[in-house]
Write a protein that holds these residues in place. Structure first.
Motif, short mmCIF file in Angstrom:
data_model
loop_
_atom_site.label_atom_id
_atom_site.label_comp_id
_atom_site.label_asym_id
_atom_site.label_seq_id
_atom_site.Cartn_x
_atom_site.Cartn_y
_atom_site.Cartn_z
N ILE A 167 0.85 -1.19 0.00
CA ILE A 167 0.00 0.00 0.00
C ILE A 167 0.88 1.24 0.00
O ILE A 167 1.82 1.34 0.81
N ALA A 168 0.62 2.18 -0.91
CA ALA A 168 1.30 3.47 -0.92
C ALA A 168 0.47 4.46 -0.12
O ALA A 168 -0.74 4.58 -0.34
N TYR A 169 1.11 5.14 0.83
CA TYR A 169 0.44 6.15 1.66
C TYR A 169 1.01 7.51 1.28
O TYR A 169 2.17 7.80 1.56
N LEU A 170 0.20 8.33 0.63
CA LEU A 170 0.62 9.67 0.22
C LEU A 170 -0.12 10.69 1.06
O LEU A 170 -1.35 10.81 0.99
N SER A 171 0.63 11.42 1.88
CA SER A 171 0.06 12.49 2.69
C SER A 171 0.33 13.81 1.99
O SER A 171 1.44 14.05 1.52
N TYR A 172 -0.66 14.69 1.93
CA TYR A 172 -0.54 15.91 1.14
C TYR A 172 -1.43 17.00 1.73
O TYR A 172 -2.36 16.73 2.50
N VAL A 173 -1.15 18.25 1.37
CA VAL A 173 -1.96 19.39 1.79
C VAL A 173 -3.11 19.54 0.80
O VAL A 173 -2.90 19.88 -0.37
N ASN A 174 -4.31 19.29 1.26
CA ASN A 174 -5.50 19.41 0.42
C ASN A 174 -5.88 20.88 0.25
O ASN A 174 -5.48 21.74 1.02
N ARG A 175 -6.68 21.16 -0.77
CA ARG A 175 -7.16 22.53 -0.98
C ARG A 175 -8.00 23.03 0.19
O ARG A 175 -8.18 24.25 0.35
N ASP A 176 -8.51 22.12 1.01
CA ASP A 176 -9.30 22.55 2.17
C ASP A 176 -8.42 23.03 3.33
O ASP A 176 -8.92 23.42 4.38
N GLY A 177 -7.09 23.01 3.14
CA GLY A 177 -6.17 23.48 4.16
C GLY A 177 -5.76 22.42 5.16
O GLY A 177 -4.97 22.70 6.07
N CYS A 178 -6.27 21.21 5.02
CA CYS A 178 -5.94 20.11 5.93
C CYS A 178 -4.99 19.13 5.24
O CYS A 178 -4.97 19.02 4.01
N ILE A 179 -4.21 18.42 6.05
CA ILE A 179 -3.36 17.37 5.51
C ILE A 179 -4.15 16.08 5.47
O ILE A 179 -4.70 15.63 6.48
N HIS A 180 -4.25 15.51 4.27
CA HIS A 180 -4.95 14.25 4.05
C HIS A 180 -3.93 13.14 3.85
O HIS A 180 -2.78 13.39 3.49
N GLN A 181 -4.36 11.90 4.07
CA GLN A 181 -3.54 10.74 3.75
C GLN A 181 -4.31 9.84 2.80
O GLN A 181 -5.39 9.34 3.12
N MET A 182 -3.75 9.69 1.60
CA MET A 182 -4.34 8.83 0.58
C MET A 182 -3.67 7.46 0.66
O MET A 182 -2.44 7.37 0.71
N SER A 183 -4.48 6.40 0.67
CA SER A 183 -3.96 5.03 0.69
C SER A 183 -4.34 4.36 -0.62
O SER A 183 -5.52 4.34 -0.99
N MET A 184 -3.36 3.79 -1.32
CA MET A 184 -3.62 3.20 -2.63
C MET A 184 -2.89 1.87 -2.76
O MET A 184 -1.69 1.78 -2.48
N GLY A 185 -3.60 0.83 -3.17
CA GLY A 185 -2.97 -0.44 -3.44
C GLY A 185 -2.10 -0.35 -4.68
O GLY A 185 -2.54 0.13 -5.72
N ILE A 186 -0.85 -0.82 -4.57
CA ILE A 186 0.05 -0.74 -5.73
C ILE A 186 -0.33 -1.76 -6.78
O ILE A 186 -0.30 -1.48 -7.98
N ALA A 187 -0.72 -2.97 -6.34
CA ALA A 187 -1.11 -4.02 -7.28
C ALA A 187 -2.58 -4.39 -7.13
O ALA A 187 -3.04 -5.35 -7.73
N SER A 188 -3.32 -3.63 -6.33
CA SER A 188 -4.74 -3.90 -6.13
C SER A 188 -5.53 -2.63 -6.42
O SER A 188 -4.96 -1.57 -6.66
#
Length: 308
Positions: A167-188
């Motif tokens: 699982i790739a976990y990408l944390s980023y600053v969303n346009r709403d001003g909050c830090i989100h964490q996106m979780s994405m399966g690399i092979a799923s």
């Protein structure tokens, strides 16, 4: 590990950072100056060496380390806004050409983040349309795009990526001003995006941040549950912030796993001073060091390189 808040601040201020052993005091940062990229090797507060990597690098280029066993690599951005890859071989940095359908063009203000997955590396960046894209790169420079991300971000804002159990976990600053964490399966096909508790920076500029993977999120993905209560001081996020983008002071802010926010210290006239108990911050610094080490591969990154 990086042994103090000052060490972590060097990593947050740098283009990229790597901690080879969280039980030691050695760490590396990448810096760009006059369109040249260099690697600085630190032992705690002592600069041990400086190694030239490459020229023709974009001003204020971000960088991402990727370490596989004893092979250390650095991704950065060239003056033409194309992604570049350099690998340390026989104590010298060599460029590895990214082979595919032309250059991988990066937004002029894009930041970079990435993680190690098996024998490959994942790199995330904003493309020329301002959308965060992810690619998987092999050590020979061959690459492919990951599937498109539904990430509502703004080019120029920092992001931080880690990989765990496919699982790739990408944390980023969303346009709403909050830090989100996106979780994405690399092979799923697994995909989830949600904000981190307490990570609301609506009225604050986030210069950079380091974030651990949310244990609850991992347990939900695995359909597991925690048998013990969450420690209230458990680290979640460490951010370098400013109330005004162009003004001091910078603040080093910790947000724990329960969303509790603490200002660890402030930087005034280039000097960092603690505003909370220094000893109580050691677990936070260790957790931040672990997150950096995990993101970059956590292996031994070779034996330096030829100095300037």
């Amino acid at each position: 590990m990086a042994s103090s808040a000052q060490d972590i601040l060097r990593i947050l201020h740098a283009a990229g950072g790597f901690i080879p052993d969280i039980n030691g005091t050695e760490y590396y940062v990448v810096a760009e100056e006059s369109n040249e990229l260099s690697e600085l090797r630190w032992f705690g507060s002592q600069l041990a060496s400086e190694t030239f990597i490459a020229s023709g690098i974009r001003t204020n280029s971000p960088a991402v380390y990727a370490v596989h066993d004893d092979i250390r690599s650095v991704f950065c951005v060239g003056e033409d806004n194309a992604l570049r890859l350099f690998m340390l071989r026989e104590d010298e940095w060599h460029e590895i050409y990214l082979s595919g359908n032309g250059n991988i063009l990066v937004h002029p203000s894009s930041r970079l983040s990435g993680g190690v997955d098996g024998g490959g590396s994942l790199v995330f960046f904003e493309d020329f349309k301002g959308h965060i894209r992810g690619i998987r790169v092999q050590q020979d420079g061959s690459w492919r795009f990951l599937r498109s991300l539904s990430v509502d971000s703004v080019p120029g804002n920092p992001h931080f990526a880690q990989v765990q159990d496919g699982i790739a976990y990408l944390s980023y600053v969303n346009r709403d001003g909050c830090i989100h964490q996106m979780s994405m399966g690399i092979a799923s096909r697994f995909y989830r995006d949600s904000l981190l508790s307490g990570a609301d920076f609506t009225n604050t500029h986030v210069a950079n941040f380091i974030v651990s993977i949310d244990d609850n999120r991992v347990n939900e993905i695995r359909n597991e549950s925690r048998s013990e209560p969450r420690d209230e001081t458990e680290f979640c996020l460490l951010a370098l912030t400013k109330k005004d983008k162009g003004q001091e002071p910078e603040e080093l802010v910790c947000v724990d796993g329960n969303g509790k926010r603490t200002v660890l210290g402030k930087i005034v006239n280039g000097v960092f001073g603690y505003t909370s108990d220094k000893e109580n911050n050691r677990p936070v610094i260790k957790s931040a060091s672990t997150a950096v080490s995990n993101a970059t591969g956590g292996g031994k990154g070779g034996k330096g390189g030829k100095r300037r």
